[in-house]
Enzyme design. Structure first.
Site, PDB file in Angstrom:
ATOM      1  CG  HIS A 130      94.445  39.972  34.859  1.00  0.00           C
ATOM      2  ND1 HIS A 130      93.301  39.457  34.281  1.00  0.00           N
ATOM      3  CD2 HIS A 130      95.458  39.681  33.996  1.00  0.00           C
ATOM      4  CE1 HIS A 130      93.604  38.890  33.118  1.00  0.00           C
ATOM      5  NE2 HIS A 130      94.904  39.002  32.933  1.00  0.00           N
ATOM      6  CG  PHE A 131      98.805  38.447  36.259  1.00  0.00           C
ATOM      7  CD1 PHE A 131      98.939  37.267  35.544  1.00  0.00           C
ATOM      8  CD2 PHE A 131      98.847  39.643  35.556  1.00  0.00           C
ATOM      9  CE1 PHE A 131      99.119  37.270  34.170  1.00  0.00           C
ATOM     10  CE2 PHE A 131      99.026  39.662  34.179  1.00  0.00           C
ATOM     11  CZ  PHE A 131      99.159  38.473  33.479  1.00  0.00           C
TER      12      PHE A 131
END
Length: 330
Positions: A296-297
């Protein structure tokens, strides 16, 4: 004796020049890549932002996701600031910006976009590229669709403008909350606001968990744990339901205005999976597309790669666009 004295003076002066030169070199990087931490008033709120780079360079506006803040761009900003004017605000309720209660501020994506719009105007941004991620996508796409003339280019990282990718298990309790905003439904979502959930967002889907700094979730979690902040986040979980109905409007903006677009997406993200990337190809003709083997990041594991892709992409697209706008004879 006189010769020795002259040599002593010469040595002293040479040493002084060397020390002065070294000191100048030590301070030199501050003129280009130094990151400044500033706050500006927007509608009575303190909006904190990070800023670096020459103000006459092309501007890149960085819009963060949940549950973090401009802190997610802490490494990207200096990596770009030698060539670009980089600005990254914290939304109300996040990071170092004001965090009024839900009784004192309307925590909706419409309102977050209004604050960011006013923020850009307050600090004098009239033309910029936008990096959108997670919550930054519905904020940034609202801004771009409203002011297409202000947007040079888009950089999209794990943020949706299409329904594809929002039909997995992660979204089921959130979609249930959109349909029935009850206390019981909201309480089920509080598990998304725990330290375990925050750490999971940073570590799920990465290649090497040891490459992810624990400073990330340890920075975000105390801010989530502030009194009243869970209610802020629940309000935004509910307001996220206002975004999918706007997808056709944003897609129309893509088709009509054709902003040059770079996609740099963590393909192992369970929140915004890779299914959400491919529909952009339907509407955007000038599209550079990269799926990265991370979560996600994506900046946490592939920040250097993303910085290089941005530098190359904006170097081509923004510089070319500005050359087209120059009057004849320049």
């Amino acid at each position: 004796m006189k010769t020795l004295k002259n040599r002593t003076v010469t040595f002293f002066l040479s040493s002084l020049v060397a020390v002065t030169s070294t000191t100048a070199i030590a301070h030199e990087p501050s003129t280009s890549t130094q990151v400044f931490h500033r706050t500006v008033k927007v509608s009575g709120l303190d909006v904190f932002y990070r800023e670096a780079g020459p103000k006459d360079a092309p501007t890149l506006l960085l819009l963060h996701g949940f549950p973090t803040s401009s802190h997610m761009f802490r490494n990207l900003i200096p990596a770009l600031a030698d060539k670009f004017h980089v600005v990254a605000p914290d939304y109300p309720g996040f990071g170092n910006s004001s965090a009024p209660s839900v009784q004192d501020f309307d925590y909706t994506f419409d309102n977050l976009a209004n604050v960011v719009e006013q923020f850009t105007e307050e600090i004098g941004l009239t033309k910029y590229s936008i990096y959108v991620m997670d919550y930054g996508a519905p904020v940034g796409f609202r801004l771009a669709a409203k002011h297409p003339d202000r947007v040079d280019a888009l950089i999209i990282q794990n943020g949706n403008a299409y329904a594809e990718g929002l039909d997995n298990e992660f979204w089921k309790p959130i979609k249930a909350y959109w349909k029935s905003r009850t206390k019981a439904q909201g309480d089920q979502l509080r598990s998304f606001l725990t330290i375990d959930a925050t750490k999971w967002q940073y570590t799920h889907g990465v290649r090497d968990i040891e490459a992810i700094s624990p400073d990330t979730w340890r920075h975000d979690q105390p801010l989530l744990d502030r009194p009243g902040n869970q209610e802020v986040q629940l309000a935004l979980f509910y307001s996220y339901g206002s975004n999918p109905p706007l997808y056709p409007k944003w897609q129309k903006y893509f088709r009509k205005h054709q902003p040059p677009t770079l996609i740099v997406w963590g393909k192992n993200d369970e929140i915004f999976p890779a299914e959400g990337t491919h529909p952009y190809k339907r509407d955007l003709k000038n599209l550079e597309f990269h799926l990265l083997d991370t979560g996600h990041f994506a900046l946490e594991e592939d920040g250097a790669t993303i910085a290089t892709l941005i530098r190359n992409f904006l170097g081509r697209q923004v510089d070319a666009g500005r050359q087209e706008q120059l009057p004849l004879g320049n």
